[in-house]
Write a protein that holds these residues in place. Structure first.
Motif, PDB file in Angstrom:
ATOM      1  N   THR A  52       0.832  -1.204   0.000  1.00  0.00           N
ATOM      2  CA  THR A  52       0.000   0.000   0.000  1.00  0.00           C
ATOM      3  C   THR A  52       0.865   1.251   0.000  1.00  0.00           C
ATOM      4  OG1 THR A  52      -1.784  -1.167   1.127  1.00  0.00           O
ATOM      5  CG2 THR A  52      -1.798   1.237   1.291  1.00  0.00           C
ATOM      6  N   ASP A 108      -5.880  -1.327  -4.846  1.00  0.00           N
ATOM      7  CA  ASP A 108      -5.119  -2.056  -3.819  1.00  0.00           C
ATOM      8  C   ASP A 108      -5.781  -3.391  -3.491  1.00  0.00           C
ATOM      9  OD1 ASP A 108      -3.118  -2.421  -1.982  1.00  0.00           O
ATOM     10  OD2 ASP A 108      -3.729  -0.802  -0.626  1.00  0.00           O
ATOM     11  N   ASP A 109      -4.970  -4.422  -3.356  1.00  0.00           N
ATOM     12  CA  ASP A 109      -5.457  -5.745  -2.906  1.00  0.00           C
ATOM     13  C   ASP A 109      -6.451  -6.378  -3.867  1.00  0.00           C
ATOM     14  OD1 ASP A 109      -3.952  -6.057  -0.504  1.00  0.00           O
ATOM     15  OD2 ASP A 109      -5.241  -4.570   0.473  1.00  0.00           O
ATOM     16  N   ARG A 207       5.293  -4.023   9.086  1.00  0.00           N
ATOM     17  CA  ARG A 207       4.256  -3.560   9.989  1.00  0.00           C
ATOM     18  C   ARG A 207       4.558  -3.999  11.419  1.00  0.00           C
ATOM     19  NH1 ARG A 207      -0.939  -5.053   7.629  1.00  0.00           N
ATOM     20  NH2 ARG A 207      -0.455  -3.369   6.194  1.00  0.00           N
TER      21      ARG A 207
HETATM   22 MG    MG Z   1      -2.044  -2.940   2.092  1.00  0.00          MG
END
Ligand code: MG
Ligand code: ADP
Length: 343
Positions: A52, A108-109, A207
């Protein structure tokens, strides 16, 4: 409104071996949207690896370099929900038309397209129109496009027109850089050994790396305590999956391979290439110093070599350490890594 997060830029996206191709392709696309062969640009990789962020960095850079172009970021989930809304109101054409006016579409995704047949039909129409008019598409996915399930073959074949670039888990040096950069941007400080401890031990994704940093900061302000290694160990327990922190031969093998950029399988093969032989010798030496395994067991971990090979390897490494400064420094760095991994 382009729906972009202004913090997701190329400047804040640290480059490493794990993401070089994708990051550079992203930059090329941002400079000449729609005019490179990277159309669509498909960025894929596991959770928390920066899909992202990178996709939005393209969008933010386009806005800066080409202020007249319209950029839109949208998650595939939202795209599908919008589609469903519009179809309830018999307004599918409006929906498609809206997307066909965009210069740079970031979706996205796209794995969430699975089974959403009608939404895929709409996206197919949008894709064709944008691509034919020289507009840019940037897509992200949690797996390589060819492995996307329940996505129409005609879409998959179009994804192959452009470039698919993957994001991997960053290596230790890149993890350090990401942490240091984040701290610098947020005006934070903590001892280098703590940053190293986090970078060594959080090997899942970026993350979690950031999550570990944040919980550590939160805990230290709750406890009104300076951040030190003890606090870090306590706080990061929940992040660090490996319960037993015994050093294994496999762990050392992985570490040496990562450090020297040698493929793991090569250690086990018969290859006589100089850098592979040396990587093997170093690994055997470290396995001898840091584990309680016998020479025989160590040899067996290298595609069944015998104990005399291990003895010879250890001796070669010791000799080199005495004669070659660069080698000694490299080895000391590796030893430090092995030690840190066991904290
Ligand atoms: Mg993402
Ligand atoms: P994904 O979409 O692949 O699940 P994200 O783009 O949401 O991952 O990234 C997760 C977090 O990690 C974000 O805060 C992002 O800014 C950060 N991040 C990922 N890769 C990098 C990188 N190379 N440099 C700096 N930050 C990164």
């Amino acid at each position: 409104d382009s729906q972009l997060n202004p913090h997701y830029t190329f400047e804040t996206f640290i480059e490493g071996d794990c993401n070089r191709v994708a990051r550079r392709a992203g930059k090329a696309v941002a400079e000449k949207p729609g005019a490179t062969s990277f159309n669509p640009l498909v960025i894929y990789g596991g959770v928390g690896l920066g899909k992202t962020h990178l996709a939005q960095a393209v969008g933010n850079a386009v806005k800066k370099l080409h202020p007249h172009k319209t950029v839109l970021y949208v998650s595939t989930e939202k795209f599908i929900n919008q589609f469903i809304d519009h179809s309830k109101h018999n307004a599918i054409n409006d929906f498609i038309h809206f997307y066909q006016l965009i210069d740079v579409l970031i979706l996205d995704d796209i794995q969430f397209f699975a089974n959403a047949e009608k939404s895929q039909d709409a996206f197919f129409a949008i894709f064709n129109h944008l691509h034919q008019s020289g507009k840019q598409l940037v897509l992200t996915s949690d797996k390589p496009p060819k492995d996307l399930e329940k996505v129409q073959e005609r879409l998959l074949s179009r994804f192959r027109w452009g470039l698919s670039a993957d994001l991997q888990v960053p290596d230790f040096e890149t993890r350090m850089e990401i942490l240091e950069n984040k701290m610098r941007n947020d005006g934070l400080e903590m001892p280098k050994e703590v940053v190293k401890y986090i970078a060594y031990n959080i090997q899942t994704n970026v993350r979690e790396l950031e999550g570990a940093l944040i919980s550590l900061l939160a805990q230290s302000s709750l406890n009104r305590k300076e951040i030190d290694l003890d606090l870090a160990k306590k706080v990061l327990k929940s992040f660090i999956k490996t319960s037993s922190k015994e050093i294994t031969i496999e762990a050392i093998q992985r570490m040496v391979c990562e450090h020297l950029g040698v493929p793991y399988e090569k250690l086990l093969e018969k290859t006589r290439k100089r850098e592979i032989v040396q990587a093997r010798q170093i690994t055997m030496y470290l396995a001898k110093s840091f584990t309680k395994n016998s020479l025989k067991t160590i040899g067996e971990h290298f595609g069944g070599r015998d104990h005399t090979t291990v003895i010879h390897s250890c001796q070669t490494v010791k000799d080199l350490m005495e004669t070659d400064t660069a080698f000694r420094e490299m080895l000391m760095e590796l030893q430090q890594k092995v030690q840190l991994s066991a904290l």
